[in-house]
Design an enzyme around this catalytic site. Structure first.
Site, PDB file in Angstrom:
ATOM      1  N   CYS A  47       0.807  -1.220   0.000  1.00  0.00           N
ATOM      2  CA  CYS A  47       0.000   0.000   0.000  1.00  0.00           C
ATOM      3  C   CYS A  47       0.841   1.272   0.000  1.00  0.00           C
ATOM      4  CB  CYS A  47      -0.964   0.003   1.184  1.00  0.00           C
ATOM      5  SG  CYS A  47      -0.198  -0.379   2.768  1.00  0.00           S
ATOM      6  N   HIS A  73      -2.946   6.728   3.167  1.00  0.00           N
ATOM      7  CA  HIS A  73      -1.513   6.962   3.379  1.00  0.00           C
ATOM      8  C   HIS A  73      -1.121   8.255   2.664  1.00  0.00           C
ATOM      9  CE1 HIS A  73      -1.355   3.161   5.207  1.00  0.00           C
ATOM     10  NE2 HIS A  73      -0.694   2.458   4.327  1.00  0.00           N
TER      11      HIS A  73
END
Lengths: 344, 344, 344, 344
Positions: D150, D242
């Protein structure tokens, strides 16, 4: 003269608080640390994942952790503090008591047993005499004293102060910090931008323990206080400090001023870890707040505020540091009372 | 046929929610946006600091913001939603009413005025008839309808469901999200790792508005419900969604099962923004939770759970999205009721 | 012998930290508190909204706040700490300097002025000699010393330690606490469950101040260090403590072990508020962490950790308490240096 | 025509996202759910602790969970998505591949294997041809495709856009959400009022996977991109999304405007789950922010902003939804590419 103490379950979150609180204790000398089998034989520094935000005391880091069994603890230890998970405590505490150890326990097992004193030194020190009943009935040489649950202990000193007006009904809602569930008890995904209106078993602890703490002991038997208590318990995204909203109905009418005075003047005890004043009452209605007020009295003082009249009585808020006054500090204070009262 | 609507105070947090909720509304057509003098003349895209986490609708971004004054709003606007600060609203709402506008207002001024309907369409639609009294007394051509405070509206549908058992006493504690104070109402330093047991004026709003909402209107006068309500209000570090612990005492004994059924079966209304079921009751005692449940029914459904017996009655938890069901969505739904009932 | 000190801008967040840090200072005696006109004439207890989580010192609470003007400050005050907003500081600091006051200022104005020492006592105490240049050029009797921005000061001690290997390129990303923006600087709606990759002016402060701090002063002129610094600054939902990821490229190859040693052995100064060791280096790669490590050395120690090789040099993390080492403590330490060096 | 798909590891956090994303998928039809032995035989509703904030699809709740073994999965399933823990995946994925299943896997094992395509459909669809090499070498009838970590996938599309200017050096710092560690991966005690500058293994994933993703495949062998990448990874108290600070040095000089244009114009692919535009570039330097921007393009769009020149190149910020674009959505998109390219 030093009292030699040990900690059962020393590596957990409450165990770490015990170590922190014992660091500069004037009379208690740390002499034994126990934990699970996996930790036995290691130094405490190796065994514990230290999470207190002050360094681990160097001499404690060097101590060897033993198993949690009477034979593993030196005989000259006078007093044991227990912060074991309640299931484990139920299994192993009796063994220590048979061997004659005095145990001041934070674990929730046996808190409501009729022959086990559930004690807050400032509130019901006389309940300690239940130890005689306990020894008679169980054949123990030692003695077992419990402190209440962190959510109970936050509220009960204020109720004790108000009971002079005749407590009849209590409704209480809690806003509890995540540390109450232990280091890994609440995941971040569960609580960030959230609140959880349920903590397993917590409500019934508050509802029953508070009635025992304020109950009468006639020398032979302890009767629960007759008030009704209804609790709703919530977890919120706060690290330390339980905040509680209390609605109290009393037989006599009480003004907020009289209630504040009763709290401020509540008699204190003269023990090392007891705060100068048991309950600090704020005038500012926005206090107490967990982050600002949990450290008062080294985490041992209860804070109250926002006292107002309602149709049926009073409402107010109270707060305590849940892992100090609500756990390790509570057991420690009970230990100090046991020494004071000659049980050690 | 389209109803032309405007928003008074369109650039604030609630104003932005109105715009979001109106985006795909089947009958309401956005035709006017007002704000403070500083914004007048700008496009909405320039005037508003957009903070909703979906892009601003393009056609709305191009609309010109006007001053908040009757002469600045097109005559063919049929319905105004007001999310003005209550001080401003108290000053300017009467002007619009004199000019014949129908105003569905989220502002807290005049909520307790005896001739102003305080309405939740599913709970007390009949109170709308107070508009006749209002017009008689004030000489307004328009009509003013208020929705209750976000903390009140979270609890009242569940109380309405329980009132068939005769509500007598209510104690309620709230865990309120920061968005209830507006975008800049709560600083991060105030609330991270903390909770604040005080929200100015909030407790008395809950204690009085709930009694008006459940009160009787006999065609001439509205009498408050006779129950006593005591509220403690807390701000916690949650973005959206007010969670509340309710303790309710009723004349009749009620089992948790009957209470759940009364909530689930509470009659609904057939308006565009009303959820299919007004109250969702969870079996899981850890629900409702703000982050998981605030979006139910597009933020318009009330959630309840944790229903249990207490010595004096019941305790349970309820939750609603405070800026949708508790603010913009509440006014919008009142607007839909006003259309349905022929006031527009 | 006591040095009489005053605080310009005493009611703000940094002003409150000054008061806290001065509470038990061995040589500094608090003798003057200034604030905005609205506060002048009030006691400090009335004027300040106290938010430090320890009670306000009683004698300070009784002191009278004055305007921020040379004539309002007693003549026998030897040293002024300034935590004024930079715009205000730019206006009023020169007046104090003309009147002969020595000012140790945390405000960001004039930090890059060629005749104003920007000083961290452990890093570049020699830059204090710029005061001679300053007095010559400006005709001041007093002296103005600045400390760097909180994000700069977190990183620069570690860079100073590494500069023996010849710093050439620095990339740095910051994770900054909300307290850096002042009490109301970051709203809760802005930062809960979020992060903001922009802090106005912060990046260029880091990029320029660090080069001045590590620059050479030849007795007449200060030249900036030749390294390139690129910074990205982020606000995160943390109360106190700035954490920074540094990527440093040096002329010489440096192993992580050598880098750690250079940091650990960095020479310290013997001032009251300086920590025993300037930089604590962790072996545990998950440290330093803001909540666990910001209080090290009473908030004055820099922490570092996670030192690893990269293709071009090293990467590591560092942390400091932004309102102590990064603001009030930094000015205080500069004040101690000024006394030590005979400027007072 | 429907493609029958299954999920290996369907009860975990990523598994739940798969179910959510598949709910209204036009061509994929959910036909198999596997989990650990303890869940096998239960309905999915019983087996999964559902934590997505939308109700579990009713038909999925009724499906029976099987063991994670080829013989437990219906033969007519065409495509498997794997979100198994990497240790488990390393054990069981080969069995499925021998049996001829096509597996699009989010698990981290084998991502850097030279014969396993690590693919982002918009970035390196051609790498899929490695499947031929893989089949030759391993004797599999099926095919294994991996998506990157990710934190890697958040940055790589922006790097791919900049590579036309010749990427040479990349420094990147991440601010990662807690959901990246799974539901119980980060405790609340660890992260509230804190940040952790270490995520085990994460930095080397970013440093190596990014070079494979941008590497050249000549039909026989894949060579890594020659750029150097240095990453520092941090966990912060954010739920999803993120955020990354990138410093990129390129062979050619690039202006921020050219960089923005290269990102905005980066060619897209025509797959169901691909966003209309791969990278959204903000002008507002305070964006992207996790809470405001993670849902863009149904969680599949990359956001970028704050592009500025540095001494050596550029700095900018980028963001993606870590459990959608960074996990389940990434595998899903690879599945769509596999269909498009005729592998199913």
């Amino acid at each position: 003269m030093a009292v030699r103490v040990g900690i059962l379950g020393a590596t957990g979150a409450v165990g770490q608080r015990f170590i922190q609180l014992l660091e500069n204790h004037p009379t208690f000398e740390l002499a034994a640390l126990t934990a699970s089998e996996a930790s036995a034989g290691k130094t405490y520094g190796e065994a514990a994942k230290w999470r207190v935000n002050a360094p681990i005391p160097e001499d404690v880091a060097e101590m060897t952790v033993t198993e949690t069994a009477p034979e593993a603890v030196p005989d000259d230890v006078d007093l044991l503090f227990s912060s074991l998970p309640s299931g484990v405590a139920a299994d192993v505490e009796p063994g220590f008591l048979h061997e004659g150890y005095v145990v001041s326990s934070n674990s929730s097992n046996d808190r409501m047993a009729p022959d086990v004193p559930l004690t807050i030194p400032e509130v019901n020190p006389g309940h300690l005499e239940l130890i005689e009943v306990q020894r008679d009935e169980r054949g123990w040489d030692g003695a077992l004293v419990k402190n209440p649950n962190c959510s109970t202990i936050t509220m009960v000193p204020t109720l004790a102060a108000l009971d002079r007006f005749g407590l009849e009904n209590v409704h209480v809602s809690t806003l509890q910090a995540v540390s109450g569930a232990g280091y890994s008890g609440v995941t971040s995904m569960e609580i960030i931008d959230n609140a959880v209106p349920h903590i397993g078993g917590e409500e019934s602890k508050m509802e029953t323990e508070s009635r025992k703490l304020l109950g009468d002991f006639d020398g032979a038997e302890l009767s629960l206080h007759e008030m009704d208590v209804a609790a709703s318990c919530n977890r919120i995204p706060t690290l330390d400090g339980h905040l509680e909203n209390v609605f109290a109905e009393t037989a006599e009418d009480v003004s907020p001023e009289d209630a504040a005075e009763a709290m401020r003047d509540y008699p204190n005890v003269d023990l090392h870890s007891s705060p100068e004043q048991l309950i600090h009452v704020f005038e500012d209605p926005s206090r107490p707040q967990p982050r600002l007020d949990r450290e008062r009295g080294n985490g041992m003082q209860i804070s109250a505020g926002g006292i107002q009249e309602t149709a049926g009585g009073l409402k107010y808020n109270c707060l305590a540091h849940n892992t100090i006054r609500g756990a390790a500090g509570a057991s420690l204070l009970n230990g100090e009372l046991l020494v004071e009262e000659g049980y050690i």
